[in-house]
Design a protein around this motif. Structure first.
Motif, short mmCIF file in Angstrom:
data_model
loop_
_atom_site.label_atom_id
_atom_site.label_comp_id
_atom_site.label_asym_id
_atom_site.label_seq_id
_atom_site.Cartn_x
_atom_site.Cartn_y
_atom_site.Cartn_z
N MET A 1 0.82 -1.20 0.00
CA MET A 1 0.00 0.00 0.00
C MET A 1 0.87 1.26 0.00
N ASN A 2 1.97 1.24 0.78
CA ASN A 2 2.85 2.41 0.80
C ASN A 2 3.50 2.64 -0.55
N GLY A 3 3.83 1.57 -1.27
CA GLY A 3 4.41 1.72 -2.60
C GLY A 3 3.44 2.41 -3.55
N LEU A 4 2.16 2.07 -3.43
CA LEU A 4 1.14 2.70 -4.26
C LEU A 4 1.00 4.19 -3.94
N LYS A 5 1.03 4.52 -2.65
CA LYS A 5 0.95 5.92 -2.24
C LYS A 5 2.15 6.71 -2.76
N THR A 6 3.33 6.11 -2.65
CA THR A 6 4.54 6.77 -3.14
C THR A 6 4.46 7.02 -4.64
N ALA A 7 4.04 6.00 -5.38
CA ALA A 7 3.91 6.15 -6.83
C ALA A 7 2.89 7.23 -7.19
N ALA A 8 1.78 7.27 -6.45
CA ALA A 8 0.76 8.29 -6.72
C ALA A 8 1.29 9.69 -6.45
N LEU A 9 2.00 9.87 -5.35
CA LEU A 9 2.55 11.19 -5.03
C LEU A 9 3.60 11.62 -6.04
N LEU A 10 4.46 10.70 -6.45
CA LEU A 10 5.46 11.04 -7.45
C LEU A 10 4.80 11.35 -8.79
N GLY A 11 3.75 10.63 -9.13
CA GLY A 11 3.01 10.91 -10.36
C GLY A 11 2.34 12.27 -10.32
N LEU A 12 1.76 12.62 -9.17
CA LEU A 12 1.13 13.93 -9.03
C LEU A 12 2.17 15.05 -9.13
N MET A 13 3.33 14.82 -8.52
CA MET A 13 4.39 15.83 -8.61
C MET A 13 4.84 16.01 -10.06
N THR A 14 4.95 14.90 -10.79
CA THR A 14 5.34 14.97 -12.20
C THR A 14 4.30 15.73 -13.01
N ALA A 15 3.03 15.44 -12.78
CA ALA A 15 1.96 16.12 -13.51
C ALA A 15 1.96 17.62 -13.21
#
Length: 85
Positions: A1-15
């Motif tokens: 679950m933490n990996g998914l949160k990290t990926a989502a936050l990094l994706g939002l930062m990229t966007a």
């Protein structure tokens, strides 16, 4: 679950960075922003622990410097049945 949160936050930062790049530089600005965001994400993901430790000027503490701290750490790791770091 933490990996998914990290990926989502990094994706939002990229966007967000790409949106800013598009606003200021159009398509070329967005491509440049993507490259910058990719580098930032890589550094953030792999070196965040070292960045935080350097930011707070953290250093290892020997048993002679803080015997009570080492005793507490050993007790906690024994209770949790994990090795002492």
């Amino acid at each position: 679950m933490n990996g998914l949160k990290t990926a989502a936050l990094l994706g939002l930062m990229t966007a967000l960075i790409m949106g800013i790049g598009h606003y200021f530089g159009g398509q070329q600005g967005m491509i440049l922003a993507f490259v910058i965001a990719a580098i930032m994400n890589f550094v953030s993901y792999w070196f965040s622990d070292k960045i935080v430790l350097a930011m707070y000027r953290a250093k290892p503490v020997t048993r002679a410097e803080a015997p009570e701290l080492h005793a507490i750490l050993e007790e906690l790791t024994a209770r949790a049945n994990i090795p002492v770091p």
